[in-house]
Motif scaffolding. Structure first.
Motif, short mmCIF file in Angstrom:
data_model
loop_
_atom_site.label_atom_id
_atom_site.label_comp_id
_atom_site.label_asym_id
_atom_site.label_seq_id
_atom_site.Cartn_x
_atom_site.Cartn_y
_atom_site.Cartn_z
N MET A 64 -15.48 -10.42 -1.36
CA MET A 64 -15.34 -11.75 -0.75
C MET A 64 -15.42 -11.67 0.77
SD MET A 64 -11.33 -12.37 -1.61
CE MET A 64 -10.07 -11.17 -1.17
N GLY A 65 -15.70 -10.48 1.29
CA GLY A 65 -16.01 -10.35 2.70
C GLY A 65 -14.86 -10.50 3.68
N ASP A 66 -13.64 -10.20 3.24
CA ASP A 66 -12.52 -10.32 4.19
C ASP A 66 -12.41 -9.12 5.13
OD1 ASP A 66 -11.52 -8.37 2.53
OD2 ASP A 66 -9.65 -9.41 2.07
N ARG A 67 -13.18 -8.10 4.86
CA ARG A 67 -13.30 -6.92 5.73
C ARG A 67 -12.05 -6.06 5.81
NH1 ARG A 67 -17.42 -9.01 10.44
NH2 ARG A 67 -18.12 -10.82 9.31
N ASN A 68 -11.15 -6.20 4.89
CA ASN A 68 -9.96 -5.35 4.92
C ASN A 68 -10.36 -3.87 4.84
OD1 ASN A 68 -6.99 -5.11 4.89
ND2 ASN A 68 -7.38 -4.16 2.90
N CYS A 69 -11.31 -3.55 3.97
CA CYS A 69 -11.72 -2.15 3.83
C CYS A 69 -12.35 -1.63 5.12
CB CYS A 69 -12.68 -1.99 2.65
SG CYS A 69 -14.14 -3.04 2.73
N ASN A 70 -13.05 -2.48 5.83
CA ASN A 70 -13.67 -2.08 7.11
C ASN A 70 -12.60 -1.68 8.12
OD1 ASN A 70 -16.66 -4.09 7.36
ND2 ASN A 70 -15.48 -3.66 5.53
N LYS A 71 -11.51 -2.45 8.11
CA LYS A 71 -10.43 -2.16 9.07
C LYS A 71 -9.71 -0.88 8.69
CE LYS A 71 -9.63 -7.00 9.67
NZ LYS A 71 -8.99 -7.93 8.76
N LEU A 72 -9.50 -0.68 7.40
CA LEU A 72 -8.79 0.51 6.94
C LEU A 72 -9.61 1.78 7.18
CD1 LEU A 72 -7.22 -0.35 3.48
CD2 LEU A 72 -6.03 0.49 5.50
N CYS A 73 -10.88 1.72 6.92
CA CYS A 73 -11.70 2.94 6.99
C CYS A 73 -13.13 2.61 7.46
CB CYS A 73 -11.73 3.61 5.62
SG CYS A 73 -12.47 5.24 5.68
N PRO A 74 -13.28 2.39 8.78
CA PRO A 74 -14.59 2.04 9.31
C PRO A 74 -15.62 3.17 9.19
CG PRO A 74 -12.98 2.30 11.09
CD PRO A 74 -12.22 2.38 9.80
N GLU A 75 -15.14 4.39 8.95
CA GLU A 75 -16.09 5.51 8.77
C GLU A 75 -16.90 5.33 7.48
OE1 GLU A 75 -12.79 5.80 9.16
OE2 GLU A 75 -12.30 7.39 10.59
N ILE A 76 -16.32 4.64 6.52
CA ILE A 76 -16.95 4.51 5.20
C ILE A 76 -17.46 3.11 4.91
CG2 ILE A 76 -16.53 4.68 2.69
CD1 ILE A 76 -16.60 7.38 4.10
N PHE A 77 -16.68 2.10 5.29
CA PHE A 77 -17.03 0.73 4.93
C PHE A 77 -17.55 -0.05 6.13
CE2 PHE A 77 -13.45 1.92 2.10
CZ PHE A 77 -14.12 1.85 0.89
#
Ligand code: SF4
Length: 63
Positions: free
Chosen positions: A10-23
């Motif tokens: 749903m594009g809330d970008r939580n995973c991006n914040k947690l692990c920007p190296e991967i997501f």
């Protein structure tokens, strides 16, 4: 470990914040993508956490 993101994202970008190296958020596809095929050992715990926290249950982890 391999990780995929389904189109349930749903594009809330939580995973991006947690692990920007991967997501990373794909602005065209409007969902997050996985930047590498194989997840390095030192990032595996945070990737598992991102999968648990994903509100859309869109992160699939293959151990
Ligand atoms: S946490 Fe889940 S819903 Fe949010 S951007 Fe990542 S994959 Fe998408």
């Amino acid at each position: 470990m391999k990780v995929t993101i389904t189109d349930q994202c749903m594009g809330d970008r939580n995973c991006n914040k947690l692990c920007p190296e991967i997501f990373e958020y794909d602005e065209d596809a409007l969902l997050s993508i996985v930047k590498m095929d194989a997840i390095p050992d030192h990032l595996q715990d945070v990737v598992r956490r991102a999968a648990l926290e994903c509100g859309a249950d869109a992160i699939e982890v293959e151990e």
